[in-house]
Design a protein around this motif. Structure first.
Motif, mmCIF file in Angstrom:
data_model
loop_
_atom_site.group_PDB
_atom_site.id
_atom_site.type_symbol
_atom_site.label_atom_id
_atom_site.label_comp_id
_atom_site.label_asym_id
_atom_site.label_seq_id
_atom_site.Cartn_x
_atom_site.Cartn_y
_atom_site.Cartn_z
ATOM 1 N N THR A 254 0.823 -1.210 0.000
ATOM 2 C CA THR A 254 0.000 0.000 0.000
ATOM 3 C C THR A 254 0.855 1.257 0.000
ATOM 4 N N ALA A 255 2.010 1.174 0.611
ATOM 5 C CA ALA A 255 2.951 2.299 0.567
ATOM 6 C C ALA A 255 4.344 1.804 0.891
ATOM 7 N N SER A 256 5.317 2.507 0.342
ATOM 8 C CA SER A 256 6.715 2.225 0.653
ATOM 9 C C SER A 256 7.473 3.537 0.646
ATOM 10 N N ALA A 257 8.366 3.684 1.592
ATOM 11 C CA ALA A 257 9.202 4.890 1.623
ATOM 12 C C ALA A 257 10.554 4.527 2.191
ATOM 13 N N HIS A 258 11.561 5.241 1.749
ATOM 14 C CA HIS A 258 12.868 5.104 2.386
ATOM 15 C C HIS A 258 13.602 6.428 2.313
ATOM 16 N N GLY A 259 14.687 6.514 3.045
ATOM 17 C CA GLY A 259 15.478 7.745 3.045
ATOM 18 C C GLY A 259 15.675 8.276 4.447
ATOM 19 N N GLY A 260 15.514 9.574 4.597
ATOM 20 C CA GLY A 260 15.707 10.198 5.901
ATOM 21 C C GLY A 260 16.218 11.613 5.732
ATOM 22 N N HIS A 261 16.264 12.321 6.831
ATOM 23 C CA HIS A 261 16.792 13.685 6.826
ATOM 24 C C HIS A 261 18.277 13.640 6.456
ATOM 25 N N GLY A 262 18.698 14.503 5.546
ATOM 26 C CA GLY A 262 20.090 14.492 5.112
ATOM 27 C C GLY A 262 21.078 14.606 6.256
ATOM 28 N N ARG A 263 20.763 15.415 7.240
ATOM 29 C CA ARG A 263 21.676 15.597 8.371
ATOM 30 C C ARG A 263 21.519 14.506 9.427
ATOM 31 N N TRP A 264 20.610 13.549 9.211
ATOM 32 C CA TRP A 264 20.659 12.294 9.970
ATOM 33 C C TRP A 264 21.890 11.516 9.502
ATOM 34 N N GLY A 265 22.058 11.488 8.174
ATOM 35 C CA GLY A 265 23.295 11.025 7.558
ATOM 36 C C GLY A 265 23.807 9.695 8.071
ATOM 37 N N GLN A 266 25.043 9.687 8.461
ATOM 38 C CA GLN A 266 25.671 8.454 8.947
ATOM 39 C C GLN A 266 25.246 8.097 10.365
ATOM 40 N N ALA A 267 24.521 9.004 10.996
ATOM 41 C CA ALA A 267 23.902 8.745 12.304
ATOM 42 C C ALA A 267 24.890 8.171 13.317
ATOM 43 N N ILE A 268 24.739 6.862 13.603
ATOM 44 C CA ILE A 268 25.498 6.264 14.710
ATOM 45 C C ILE A 268 27.001 6.275 14.477
ATOM 46 N N THR A 269 27.432 6.366 13.238
ATOM 47 C CA THR A 269 28.880 6.424 13.009
ATOM 48 C C THR A 269 29.329 7.861 12.789
ATOM 49 N N TRP A 270 28.500 8.793 13.260
ATOM 50 C CA TRP A 270 28.817 10.213 13.138
ATOM 51 C C TRP A 270 28.573 10.928 14.474
ATOM 52 N N MET A 271 27.359 10.780 14.984
ATOM 53 C CA MET A 271 26.943 11.372 16.259
ATOM 54 C C MET A 271 26.767 12.889 16.178
ATOM 55 N N GLY A 272 26.690 13.431 14.975
ATOM 56 C CA GLY A 272 26.507 14.868 14.828
ATOM 57 C C GLY A 272 25.094 15.264 14.419
#
Lengths: 405, 149
Positions: A254-272
């Motif tokens: 019924t729906a599919s989405a992927h991605g995220g906020h650009g500044r989420w970015g590398q997230a756990i391997t960034w922490m910024g």
């Protein structure tokens, strides 16, 4: 917003087959090869659909699904003609999204029958040490040191569980989340697994046992971590029209989405990541687009299969998908809301990555399909809409809303 | 049953043998200054935004050029974990250690990650003021660690 309002893949494709190998503790799938596991799961999924390998013309993958090697897979299994191959970037975040890729390919006319697949064999390697220095015993999934990783790894952050512990700690600080709330995720998931013959962890888990377990990376203890497994799970997607003629009632994408906020970015391997999203699953933008495409909201979801590599990330996804306000997932689960069958939103009825098996999230798609067919072991009565998410991690995360036709 | 069950055990640091720096042209000035025990952070010369880790573009204005601004080695713990289980055999003598994400004041929320030293495991808290202690891993390779200020 959709690029052309009203023109999306909504309900254009359907999952018609799911299949899996047995699930094994890490290393126990030997002497089978990864290719063998992949083939067994795929053939089982096709058989479930009433289709054959000769019907397959597309492969939509993520993470290490085929080790990236679609060529060997096609050659070995004898796919007559491959018309579509794609792989969602990132890691376990793409579990649900790989099926979205399949639906997109079918909707675009690029393929007619697409297999999404995860194969995992951790005999000589462990995902749990995937950011440790390459070549070290137990760290063969590791990446070579990168200029960006230099700003994380010297502090000793070498494992996903350690990194998610940092996010969890911030959530506790900001919202008052307690270890008891993490325990409720682990224990409710275990209760679901206990009734399932496919689950690797079927013993009762008590609150005392939870608190007696060793801490791995504070505040996470042993039972907050998913299992380390081998196995393969495959999903077959075709057009909604074709699905009507196959063996099982179709399960519509019924729906599919992927991605995220650009500044989420590398997230756990960034922490910024920006402060307002640091203590989150990174799923909020994906959730918004998912509901928008479906024309549905959290209240419409009957069962949620939330990627649970670490118990706290179930809490953060409950918030990011709107089942409770931001910061209130602890009290939400403490009230029994995620328990099957009594809760308002049964979560991970299959036992999840935490207690059934960790095949990087693909078991969640399989469970959603079984729920919507009315065939689940822990069936949610009258389930019509299921949410499936891929792993909260670096960008992209992904999700699916599936609906019984 | 508390959220902070850590016993008062002295923190260690991850084994030096596991640390390898692999600078690129954009990160090298940070590590060169680190080897001199100086903290420098790149700031966009077009819009004044700090960027971290150092990278070839400003995430706000996409300009490339930076100036390297020396900052005092002080910040507050934004979040952390205490690692009790060695994920590799090589870390068996390194636990417990506490990776901390430390936010620098007045830098657009630049966060510098380092292990906490000179402290017990139970001392580490979000909001704790910390100061930089440079850890010389080997000749020419120095990494940041943090101790309670």
């Amino acid at each position: 917003m959709p690029r052309c309002p009203g023109v999306t893949l909504k309900d254009e494709a359907a999952i018609v087959g799911v299949g899996a190998t047995p699930y094994y503790k890490r290393g126990r799938s030997l002497p089978q090869t990864p290719l063998e596991l992949a083939g067994k799961a795929t053939l089982a999924a096709l058989d479930d659909a009433g289709l054959a390998i000769t019907d397959v013309d597309g492969l939509a993958l993520y993470s290490v699904g085929l080790g990236g090697d679609t060529s060997l897979f096609a050659q070995t299994l004898g796919i007559p003609e491959v018309r579509f191959t794609a792989m969602l970037t990132g890691g376990g975040g793409g579990a649900a999204g790989s099926v979205g890729l399949a639906a997109a390919a079918i909707d675009a006319g690029m393929a007619t029958c697409v297999v999404s697949l995860m194969t995992l064999q951790q005999a000589a390697s462990r995902f749990g040490a995937s950011y440790a220095p390459r070549g070290r015993p137990g760290a063969q999934y590791s990446a070579p040191p990168s200029p960006e990783g230099n700003f994380i790894q010297p502090a000793g952050l070498m494992a996903p569980g350690q990194m998610f512990a940092v996010i969890t700690q911030r959530h506790m600080y900001r919202y008052g989340t307690q270890r008891e709330h993490l325990a409720e995720v682990a224990i409710s998931t275990r209760e679901n697994a206990r009734r399932r013959p496919t689950a690797l962890m079927r013993d009762e888990l008590t609150l005392d046992e939870y608190f007696a377990a060793r801490l791995i990376a504070e505040p996470l203890c042993l039972f907050d971590f998913c299992l380390e497994c081998d196995g393969a799970v495959a999903v077959v997607t075709v057009s909604a029209a074709r699905a009507r003629d196959l063996r099982h009632p179709p399960v519509l994408v019924t729906a599919s989405a992927h991605g995220g906020h650009g500044r989420w970015g590398q997230a756990i391997t960034w922490m910024g990541m920006p402060d307002e999203m640091f203590a989150s699953s990174g799923h909020r933008p994906v959730a918004r687009r998912l509901y928008e495409m479906a024309g549905l909201g959290p209240a419409d979801v009957d069962v949620a299969l939330l990627y649970d590599h670490f118990s706290p990330m179930v809490l953060l996804q409950l918030e990011d998908y709107g089942f409770c306000p931001i910061g209130e997932s602890g009290p939400f689960v403490a009230d029994g809301n995620i328990r099957w069958p009594t809760g308002s939103l049964p979560v991970n009825t299959h036992g999840g990555n935490l207690s059934e098996a960790y095949i990087i999230g693909m078991t969640h798609v399989k469970e959603a399909v079984e729920q919507l067919r009315g065939q689940a072991v822990n069936q949610v009565e009258g389930a019509e809409v299921a949410l499936v998410t891929g792993g909260p991690a670096s960008l992209p995360t992904s999700s699916l809303l599936l609906r019984a036709a | 049953m508390t959220a902070s069950p850590a016993p008062a055990e002295r923190l260690r640091v991850p084994a030096a043998d596991l640390i390898r720096l692999t600078p690129d042209p954009w990160t090298a000035p940070f590590w060169e200054a680190a080897a001199e025990h100086r903290l420098v952070v790149p700031r966009c010369t077009s819009c004044g935004t700090f960027r971290f880790p150092p990278s070839p573009f400003c995430w706000r204005c996409q300009a490339q050029a930076v100036e390297w601004v020396e900052r005092p080695g002080a910040g507050t713990v934004y979040s952390f974990t205490v690692v009790w289980h060695p994920v590799l055999p090589d870390l068996a003598d390194s636990v417990p250690y506490a990776p901390a994400v430390v936010e620098l004041p007045d830098t657009d929320h630049v966060r510098v990650v380092g292990a906490v030293v000179d402290a017990d495991a139970s001392d580490v808290k979000i909001g704790l003021p910390v100061e930089l202690v440079w850890r010389d891993v080997r000749a020419g390779e120095t990494v940041p660690t943090w101790r309670p200020a």
